[in-house]
Design an enzyme around this catalytic site. Sequence first.
Site, PDB file in Angstrom:
ATOM      1  N   LYS A 204      -8.806   6.923   2.868  1.00 27.65           N
ATOM      2  CA  LYS A 204      -9.051   5.595   2.331  1.00 27.65           C
ATOM      3  C   LYS A 204      -9.479   4.674   3.461  1.00 27.65           C
ATOM      4  O   LYS A 204      -8.806   4.577   4.493  1.00 27.65           O
ATOM      5  CB  LYS A 204      -7.740   5.111   1.721  1.00 27.65           C
ATOM      6  CG  LYS A 204      -7.855   3.749   1.202  1.00 27.65           C
ATOM      7  CD  LYS A 204      -6.508   3.205   0.895  1.00 27.65           C
ATOM      8  CE  LYS A 204      -6.699   1.746   0.654  1.00 27.65           C
ATOM      9  NZ  LYS A 204      -5.467   1.058   0.425  1.00 27.65           N
TER      10      LYS A 204
HETATM   11  P1  FBP Z   1      -6.370  -4.153  -1.840  1.00 24.93           P
HETATM   12  O1  FBP Z   1      -7.275  -3.608  -2.922  1.00 24.93           O
HETATM   13  O2  FBP Z   1      -5.450  -5.206  -2.352  1.00 24.93           O
HETATM   14  O3  FBP Z   1      -7.163  -4.561  -0.636  1.00 24.93           O
HETATM   15  O4  FBP Z   1      -5.404  -2.972  -1.441  1.00 24.93           O
HETATM   16  C1  FBP Z   1      -5.818  -1.958  -0.605  1.00 24.93           C
HETATM   17  C2  FBP Z   1      -4.947  -1.897   0.613  1.00 24.93           C
HETATM   18  O5  FBP Z   1      -5.257  -0.774   1.396  1.00 24.93           O
HETATM   19  C3  FBP Z   1      -3.459  -1.888   0.359  1.00 24.93           C
HETATM   20  O6  FBP Z   1      -2.954  -0.596   0.201  1.00 24.93           O
HETATM   21  C4  FBP Z   1      -2.948  -2.587   1.572  1.00 24.93           C
HETATM   22  O7  FBP Z   1      -1.746  -3.247   1.344  1.00 24.93           O
HETATM   23  C5  FBP Z   1      -3.998  -3.595   1.842  1.00 24.93           C
HETATM   24  O8  FBP Z   1      -5.203  -3.036   1.413  1.00 24.93           O
HETATM   25  C6  FBP Z   1      -4.084  -3.986   3.295  1.00 24.93           C
HETATM   26  O9  FBP Z   1      -5.024  -4.999   3.382  1.00 24.93           O
HETATM   27  P2  FBP Z   1      -5.264  -5.778   4.754  1.00 24.93           P
HETATM   28  O10 FBP Z   1      -5.717  -4.766   5.742  1.00 24.93           O
HETATM   29  O11 FBP Z   1      -6.316  -6.760   4.366  1.00 24.93           O
HETATM   30  O12 FBP Z   1      -3.969  -6.385   5.147  1.00 24.93           O
END
Ligand code: FBP
Length: 306
Positions: A204
């Site tokens: 991811k």
């Molecule tokens: P979102 O779709 O809300 O961006 O979630 C994906 C994710 O990978 C979450 O698992 C994680 O909490 C978040 O993004 C981290 O986002 P950032 O790096 O912006 O703090």
Amino acid sequence: MRVTERVRDILGYYDGEQPGVKASLVRLLMQGRLAGSGRMVILPVDQGFEHGPARSFAPNPAAYDPRYVFELAIEAGLTALAAPLGLLRAGADRYAGEIPLILKINNANSLGTVKDEAITATVRDATELGCSAIGFTIYPGSDRQYDMFEEIRAASAEARAAGLAVVIWAYPRGGILEAEGETALDVVAYGAHMAALLGAHIIKVKPPSALVFDPAARPAYEKAAIPRERLADRIAHVVQSAFDGRRIVVFSGGAAKDDAAVLDEVRGIRDGGGYGSIVGRNAFQRNRRDALHLLEGIVSTYLETT
Ligand code: FBP
């Protein structure tokens, strides 16, 4: 249930892998509205840990209740729900078998300054909850990156022995990276490649920008004339960096934006050969009706080419 030809092809990318792990991948790839298409849409709900409860759930207070996000993922026909231990424990029994679960076994918060995550759950927790996979974040670039690599090596060996797939969130940060470097094309592709080398079954990453951040990488990009103007081109490069597309790569949704912007990005992911999306805030921060509408739009967009 027979797996589709597309899913059989994808399983072939994991030749030599434990049958238990392949069964877990089948569970994910044959679930929900995208079953059999080779695409995935996962609902991640670890933002309460990463960003805090109000930043995560105040826009749609129903989502403070873990049962709400289980039901959202089930009702939208998604591939899986990914979350930390406490959240999965709050619904794994009630919704047993209705939606595949990915246990996020490490977590960070926004109060500290060290670019690192704590191990917050075990593979045993994952098997007890009936999960299909463990999830683990690495921060390539951070001063703690090598410890994180060693942690996922150990957890991944345990997960594979238990028949669980391994999902790596490859989020470059820290080190030489400034904010714009974290999503630069070369850096995202590098993170995806390292995740593949660390043994991830599913990777991811964030959708990359057109920037090539590392001066040492620029000549390679220029000499090979790697296209990077369109999102689809950038997605294709990241997917190619994950063993020439022989690993499932999904892209995160990011902070809340309007439906048109989300769907536009999904089209870019789809056209670049990305395997799908992992959309958290853009799903649970909308009210239930709007979230279901958007998720249906995302799923249909992925189905358009299959
Ligand atoms: P979102 O779709 O809300 O961006 O979630 C994906 C994710 O990978 C979450 O698992 C994680 O909490 C978040 O993004 C981290 O986002 P950032 O790096 O912006 O703090």
